[in-house]
Motif scaffolding. Structure first.
Motif, PDB file in Angstrom:
ATOM      1  N   LYS A 119      31.981  15.444  70.767  1.00 34.10           N
ATOM      2  CA  LYS A 119      33.316  15.445  70.150  1.00 34.10           C
ATOM      3  C   LYS A 119      33.193  15.632  68.638  1.00 34.10           C
ATOM      4  CE  LYS A 119      37.694  12.950  69.906  1.00 34.10           C
ATOM      5  NZ  LYS A 119      37.895  13.329  68.485  1.00 34.10           N
ATOM      6  N   HIS A 120      32.205  14.966  68.026  1.00 35.89           N
ATOM      7  CA  HIS A 120      31.977  15.179  66.600  1.00 35.89           C
ATOM      8  C   HIS A 120      31.622  16.640  66.328  1.00 35.89           C
ATOM      9  CE1 HIS A 120      32.177  11.191  64.719  1.00 35.89           C
ATOM     10  NE2 HIS A 120      31.672  10.703  65.842  1.00 35.89           N
ATOM     11  N   ALA A 121      30.823  17.233  67.211  1.00 36.64           N
ATOM     12  CA  ALA A 121      30.459  18.637  67.027  1.00 36.64           C
ATOM     13  C   ALA A 121      31.698  19.525  67.069  1.00 36.64           C
ATOM     14  CB  ALA A 121      29.452  19.061  68.095  1.00 36.64           C
ATOM     15  N   ARG A 122      32.606  19.244  68.006  1.00 39.47           N
ATOM     16  CA  ARG A 122      33.839  20.040  68.090  1.00 39.47           C
ATOM     17  C   ARG A 122      34.733  19.817  66.878  1.00 39.47           C
ATOM     18  NH1 ARG A 122      33.345  18.190  73.475  1.00 39.47           N
ATOM     19  NH2 ARG A 122      34.952  16.583  73.154  1.00 39.47           N
ATOM     20  N   PRO A 135      20.376  13.893  78.716  1.00 42.67           N
ATOM     21  CA  PRO A 135      21.146  14.983  79.318  1.00 42.67           C
ATOM     22  C   PRO A 135      22.445  15.209  78.555  1.00 42.67           C
ATOM     23  CG  PRO A 135      21.271  13.010  80.669  1.00 42.67           C
ATOM     24  CD  PRO A 135      20.258  12.728  79.611  1.00 42.67           C
ATOM     25  N   PRO A 136      23.009  16.413  78.637  1.00 41.13           N
ATOM     26  CA  PRO A 136      24.239  16.717  77.891  1.00 41.13           C
ATOM     27  C   PRO A 136      25.427  15.844  78.267  1.00 41.13           C
ATOM     28  CG  PRO A 136      23.165  18.737  78.618  1.00 41.13           C
ATOM     29  CD  PRO A 136      22.444  17.616  79.300  1.00 41.13           C
ATOM     30  N   ASP A 137      25.404  15.213  79.470  1.00 44.80           N
ATOM     31  CA  ASP A 137      26.536  14.373  79.878  1.00 44.80           C
ATOM     32  C   ASP A 137      26.265  12.881  79.673  1.00 44.80           C
ATOM     33  OD1 ASP A 137      24.611  14.120  81.816  1.00 44.80           O
ATOM     34  OD2 ASP A 137      25.980  14.443  83.525  1.00 44.80           O
ATOM     35  N   ALA A 138      25.189  12.530  78.962  1.00 43.97           N
ATOM     36  CA  ALA A 138      24.937  11.125  78.649  1.00 43.97           C
ATOM     37  C   ALA A 138      26.045  10.614  77.731  1.00 43.97           C
ATOM     38  CB  ALA A 138      23.575  10.968  77.982  1.00 43.97           C
ATOM     39  N   ALA A 155      21.206  16.748  68.347  1.00 46.12           N
ATOM     40  CA  ALA A 155      20.750  18.112  68.602  1.00 46.12           C
ATOM     41  C   ALA A 155      21.221  18.587  69.977  1.00 46.12           C
ATOM     42  CB  ALA A 155      19.227  18.184  68.503  1.00 46.12           C
ATOM     43  N   VAL A 156      21.056  17.724  70.983  1.00 45.06           N
ATOM     44  CA  VAL A 156      21.504  18.082  72.338  1.00 45.06           C
ATOM     45  C   VAL A 156      23.007  18.332  72.338  1.00 45.06           C
ATOM     46  CG1 VAL A 156      21.754  17.230  74.699  1.00 45.06           C
ATOM     47  CG2 VAL A 156      19.611  16.863  73.462  1.00 45.06           C
ATOM     48  N   ALA A 157      23.764  17.496  71.614  1.00 47.22           N
ATOM     49  CA  ALA A 157      25.224  17.646  71.580  1.00 47.22           C
ATOM     50  C   ALA A 157      25.631  18.968  70.946  1.00 47.22           C
ATOM     51  CB  ALA A 157      25.836  16.473  70.811  1.00 47.22           C
ATOM     52  N   ALA A 158      25.035  19.309  69.821  1.00 51.36           N
ATOM     53  CA  ALA A 158      25.387  20.573  69.163  1.00 51.36           C
ATOM     54  C   ALA A 158      25.073  21.762  70.060  1.00 51.36           C
ATOM     55  CB  ALA A 158      24.646  20.685  67.841  1.00 51.36           C
ATOM     56  N   LEU A 159      23.898  21.754  70.678  1.00 51.24           N
ATOM     57  CA  LEU A 159      23.514  22.862  71.551  1.00 51.24           C
ATOM     58  C   LEU A 159      24.421  22.947  72.766  1.00 51.24           C
ATOM     59  CD1 LEU A 159      19.637  22.406  71.332  1.00 51.24           C
ATOM     60  CD2 LEU A 159      20.994  24.237  70.290  1.00 51.24           C
ATOM     61  N   ALA A 160      24.841  21.790  73.297  1.00 46.23           N
ATOM     62  CA  ALA A 160      25.744  21.787  74.452  1.00 46.23           C
ATOM     63  C   ALA A 160      27.106  22.386  74.097  1.00 46.23           C
ATOM     64  CB  ALA A 160      25.916  20.369  74.982  1.00 46.23           C
ATOM     65  N   GLU A 161      27.459  22.311  72.819  1.00 42.89           N
ATOM     66  CA  GLU A 161      28.728  22.884  72.358  1.00 42.89           C
ATOM     67  C   GLU A 161      28.559  24.310  71.850  1.00 42.89           C
ATOM     68  OE1 GLU A 161      31.786  21.582  72.657  1.00 42.89           O
ATOM     69  OE2 GLU A 161      30.807  19.974  73.813  1.00 42.89           O
ATOM     70  N   GLY A 211      33.664  19.122  63.888  1.00 44.24           N
ATOM     71  CA  GLY A 211      32.989  19.502  62.650  1.00 44.24           C
ATOM     72  C   GLY A 211      32.498  18.331  61.826  1.00 44.24           C
ATOM     73  N   THR A 212      32.307  17.168  62.465  1.00 37.15           N
ATOM     74  CA  THR A 212      31.865  15.967  61.736  1.00 37.15           C
ATOM     75  C   THR A 212      30.508  15.452  62.223  1.00 37.15           C
ATOM     76  OG1 THR A 212      33.109  14.551  63.277  1.00 37.15           O
ATOM     77  CG2 THR A 212      34.233  15.256  61.250  1.00 37.15           C
ATOM     78  N   LEU A 213      29.766  16.267  62.932  1.00 35.29           N
ATOM     79  CA  LEU A 213      28.477  15.823  63.449  1.00 35.29           C
ATOM     80  C   LEU A 213      27.447  15.815  62.322  1.00 35.29           C
ATOM     81  CD1 LEU A 213      26.934  15.016  66.037  1.00 35.29           C
ATOM     82  CD2 LEU A 213      26.293  17.430  66.279  1.00 35.29           C
ATOM     83  N   ALA A 214      26.761  14.679  62.158  1.00 34.40           N
ATOM     84  CA  ALA A 214      25.734  14.565  61.116  1.00 34.40           C
ATOM     85  C   ALA A 214      24.551  15.473  61.438  1.00 34.40           C
ATOM     86  CB  ALA A 214      25.266  13.119  60.999  1.00 34.40           C
ATOM     87  N   PRO A 215      23.857  15.953  60.413  1.00 37.93           N
ATOM     88  CA  PRO A 215      22.693  16.811  60.664  1.00 37.93           C
ATOM     89  C   PRO A 215      21.534  16.020  61.250  1.00 37.93           C
ATOM     90  CG  PRO A 215      22.861  16.308  58.339  1.00 37.93           C
ATOM     91  CD  PRO A 215      24.104  15.759  58.971  1.00 37.93           C
ATOM     92  N   VAL A 216      20.624  16.739  61.873  1.00 38.51           N
ATOM     93  CA  VAL A 216      19.375  16.136  62.344  1.00 38.51           C
ATOM     94  C   VAL A 216      18.344  16.247  61.228  1.00 38.51           C
ATOM     95  CG1 VAL A 216      19.956  16.815  64.692  1.00 38.51           C
ATOM     96  CG2 VAL A 216      18.407  18.246  63.358  1.00 38.51           C
ATOM     97  N   LEU A 217      17.313  15.411  61.305  1.00 36.69           N
ATOM     98  CA  LEU A 217      16.254  15.425  60.301  1.00 36.69           C
ATOM     99  C   LEU A 217      15.002  16.053  60.891  1.00 36.69           C
ATOM    100  CD1 LEU A 217      15.100  14.586  57.520  1.00 36.69           C
ATOM    101  CD2 LEU A 217      14.514  12.372  58.547  1.00 36.69           C
TER     102      LEU A 217
END
Length: 299
Positions: A184-187, A173-176, A214-220, A189-195
């Protein structure tokens, strides 16, 4: 000794203007992560090691009677009723926060090294590409991103396949807690890409690593940055296609030369030459069909 063996198994990197291309040798397969051909002509199953990760489910009629599965390539606008099974192991190691904050990291090269080292990945002899991708067609990461678990229905449409993203484990879930850390990484700009792994007969992607990212990026409110792994044609294959393209181009140019010269002739000739050059430039990097391996106990 073990390190020397790993170094000997490194793929040759091809110098290209676009994707990172790996020429994998000394791995005849079958690889640990692979699609296995069904004996009954039904959809193939995804295996990792000795165990399956997917299973095709029979469709049922309105009265509850099972309907035989239709094999890939037959009919139009088919549906694939699919169940994913537990046990997927990511081919990439766990990512540390510090590694994601490394400036100017080329994740294609990182993923290439990890894929060469992992005992859980899909690499086998042949050419492979690793491409950084930050945007997709509308709908890929929304309605065509499968959120159900374990069962889902993939609508394989006429001429366009399915064209979605299939996770290989349940989504958090997005709040896990882990997802919140990645958000926070997504906000920042340091979130690693998915494969992702491009699978030709699905006309879509498997999510091999980065489910929580992926869930984190979409939640943001953003699409996940991706590294896309795809099988490429071998040199003999794309050169054979290039010969056929060259023959067709020569015929078109010959027909054009036989016509009376007119105001549009030079424009047509220039357009044909540009199209021919563009076609030749992309042939070595076009996605090749995903191989299907025979069942392990086949004679």
């Amino acid at each position: 000794m073990e390190r020397a063996v790993r170094e000997a198994e490194r793929a040759v990197r091809e110098a290209t203007p676009g994707p990172l291309v790996l020429d994998v040798r000394g791995r005849p397969g079958p690889p640990p992560l692979r699609f296995v051909r069904a004996r009954d002509g039904g959809p193939p199953t995804l295996h990792q090691g000795e165990g399956p990760l997917t299973r095709a489910l029979p469709q049922t009629s309105s009265g509850g009677t099972p309907v035989p599965l239709r094999s890939h390539g037959d009919g139009c606008c088919r549906e694939l009723h699919l169940r994913r099974l537990p046990g997927h192991r990511s081919p990439l190691p766990p990512l540390r926060a510090a590694s994601m904050r490394t400036p100017d990291a080329d994740w294609r090269h990182r993923c290439a090294r990890w894929l060469e080292d992992t005992p859980h990945g899909p690499l086998h002899d042949g050419r492979w590409s690793l491409t950084a991708r930050a945007s997709f067609a509308p709908g890929i990461w929304t309605e065509d991103f499968v959120r159900d678990w374990p069962d889902t229905v993939l609508e394989l449409l006429c001429g366009g396949g399915w064209h979605g993203v299939l996770p290989l484990r349940p989504l958090s879930p997005p709040d896990a807690p882990r997802v919140k850390a990645y958000r926070k990484h997504a906000r920042d700009g340091t979130l690693a890409p998915v494969l992702l792994w491009w699978v030709s007969f699905l006309d879509g992607w498997l999510l091999l690593d980065g489910h929580d990212r992926a869930v984190a990026a979409l939640a943001e409110g953003a699409e996940p940055a991706c590294v896309v792994l795809a099988r490429l044609p071998d040199e003999t294959e794309w050169r054979r296609t290039a010969d056929a393209v060259a023959e067709g181009h020569a015929e078109r140019m010959s027909r054009l030369a036989e016509r009376a010269a007119g105001p549009g002739t030079e424009r047509q000739r220039a357009a044909l030459e540009r199209g021919y050059a563009d076609a030749l430039a992309t042939l070595p990097y076009d996605e090749a069909p995903t191989p299907l391996w025979p069942p392990a106990d086949d004679a």
